[in-house]
Every structure is written in C-alpha cells, then in structure tokens.
Scaffold this active site. Structure first.
Site, PDB file in Angstrom:
ATOM      1  N   GLU A  48      69.277  17.381  14.634  1.00 11.96           N
ATOM      2  CA  GLU A  48      69.044  17.363  16.079  1.00 11.96           C
ATOM      3  C   GLU A  48      70.131  18.198  16.744  1.00 11.96           C
ATOM      4  OE1 GLU A  48      68.905  13.506  17.830  1.00 11.96           O
ATOM      5  OE2 GLU A  48      67.290  12.812  16.545  1.00 11.96           O
ATOM      6  N   GLU A  59      73.194   9.081  27.147  1.00  9.23           N
ATOM      7  CA  GLU A  59      74.329   9.184  26.224  1.00  9.23           C
ATOM      8  C   GLU A  59      75.510   8.303  26.609  1.00  9.23           C
ATOM      9  OE1 GLU A  59      73.142  10.703  23.924  1.00  9.23           O
ATOM     10  OE2 GLU A  59      71.855  12.284  24.700  1.00  9.23           O
TER      11      GLU A  59
END
Length: 261
Positions: A48, A59
C-alpha cells in the site's frame, strides 16, 4: 489481476498474504523506493503506497507525522507516480494507493486513473469515501482497470453484507473502530465480524489497523486471507530515516516468518 494472483498464490501454498504500508516520500522518494523493495524482498505480497495528505482523518499520530514530514519535503502525487513507474522496472508486486478523495479530485479523476494504469497501480483505497458514494470514482477506475477497494468496519453492522458483496480487489477489514496505529489489544468480536463477511464476500479479505508485530499478525491471520501492517513500519522509517531499509526488511521478514509458521 495482480492482486488476485497474489492472494491465489499464497492460498495455493496454504499461506496468508502480507500487505504492507508506507507513506510515500517520507525521507525522500529514493528512501521510499528502497523501503518498498525491502518489503517486497522480505516477502510482502502487496504494498500500500500511502499518499501524504494534510488532514488524514483515518490516521493515527504516527502516519499523520510521517505525512506532514513528507509534504514538507516536497512530495507530490506526480512525483509519486514517477517513483512507481521506476519501481515497475524492479518488481511486479501489486501496488495499491491509499489516499483521500480530495487528492484525486484536485489532481483530476480522469488524469489520476490514467496515470494509475500507465504506471502500474492496481488498486485504490479511499477511506473517507463512503461506500454509498463509491460511484464518484467507480466508473473511471473500472475503465482504467483499477480496483476500487472497499473498507468494512465492525461499526458497519447491516451494511457489511452489501459492502462485502460489491467489493473488488480485496476487502479491507478494519480491525477496530478508530484511527490507524499499533494496538496492544482488540475489543472486536472477530468471529462474529468475519462470519458475516465470509458469507457475503466472493473476494479475499485482509485485516488491518493496529497490527503491531509478528505475534499479532499470526493471531489475526486465522480470520482472513491476509494481514495489513502499516503504522509499525512507518514508525521504523520515522526512527531510522534514510537508514531504515535494512530495519524495514528485518521487520517485514519477521512478519512473513510468523505468518508461515
């Protein structure tokens, strides 16, 4: 096709796929390239490629700081595409871009997916795009042969069925509610969560968010076809900078070894 083949190859050998994540451009493109190849050489099946963004809402602090550091260093989406094109001379490993919808819009949806196809990006994961709004990019992604990878969380409840049935590439199963980051323990009832997923998904499922090391990777792999490790790798890169490729190799190898035990 590369994503499908990566999972099939592991399944054929009775193994689970390892998916690793990196923030592009953290300590420069060359360091990112070296780290990606370290992960590939250590046994990562899919990488990724995180696209740094100023407000990465999914995040935790580790990836937030790495994104900020990358952006301050001058990382651009055009620069990342160039880097990916160069990496394609070295490896055929599937690459998936993890990014936010605004980045695609600002770059231009058609232009973005055209470059994905040209440079060898196999899929995109857009965590801030609700499943119900996936048509925003679906047609263009499909036309350029790029998988639009869906996420499903324990909080998806009644939506798990429809998301799983409509998924492509692989289904990204979020281990717990919240943002990315390593966790010491999980409160999710994984048996119940994956029972619904497996009944409805025709494609491989991989679990991510919070897997911090080999033991957790091994434990989580019992529920699905692959495990995703991100923040733990980003943390190593933050700590060692340009000297991180060797450490990233060692850590990725420890994950691969644990999954193959």
């Amino acid at each position: 096709m590369r994503i499908k083949e990566a999972f099939e190859k592991r399944k054929k050998n009775g193994q689970k796929a390892l998916i690793t994540y990196i923030v592009s451009g953290d300590f420069g493109y060359e360091t990112t390239k070296k780290n990606i190849m370290s992960m590939v050489n250590a046994g990562a099946d899919i990488v990724e490629i995180g696209i740094p963004f100023s407000d990465p809402i999914a995040e935790g602090i580790v990836i937030q700081e790495a994104s900020q550091h990358s952006l301050e260093g001058g990382t651009t989406l055009a620069g990342i595409f160039k880097m990916v094109k160069e990496l394609r001379n070295e490896t055929d490993t599937p690459f998936v871009m993890m990014m936010y919808l605004n980045t695609i819009y600002r770059f231009g949806t058609e232009r973005f997916f055209d470059l994905c196809n040209e440079c060898g990006i196999d899929g995109v994961i857009v965590p801030d795009m609700p499943f119900e709004e996936k048509d925003e990019i679906q047609g263009t992604a499909t036309a350029h042969g790029v998988d639009n990878i869906s996420l499903v969380t324990p909080a998806s409840h009644d939506r798990i069925e429809s998301i799983a049935k409509d998924a492509e590439g692989f289904l990204y199963c979020v281990s717990s509610i919240g943002v990315t980051g390593t966790r010491n323990e999980f409160s999710t009832d994984f048996d119940a969560f994956f029972d619904v997923i497996k009944k409805n998904a025709d494609i491989p499922c991989a679990v991510g968010f919070g897997i911090s090391g080999p033991e957790q990777a091994k434990k989580m792999s019992q529920y699905c076809d692959g495990v995703i490790v991100g923040s733990a790798i980003v943390k190593i890169i933050s700590e060692y900078g340009e000297d991180s490729p060797k450490k990233v190799y060692e850590f990725t190898k420890s994950l691969r070894d644990a999954l193959d035990e």
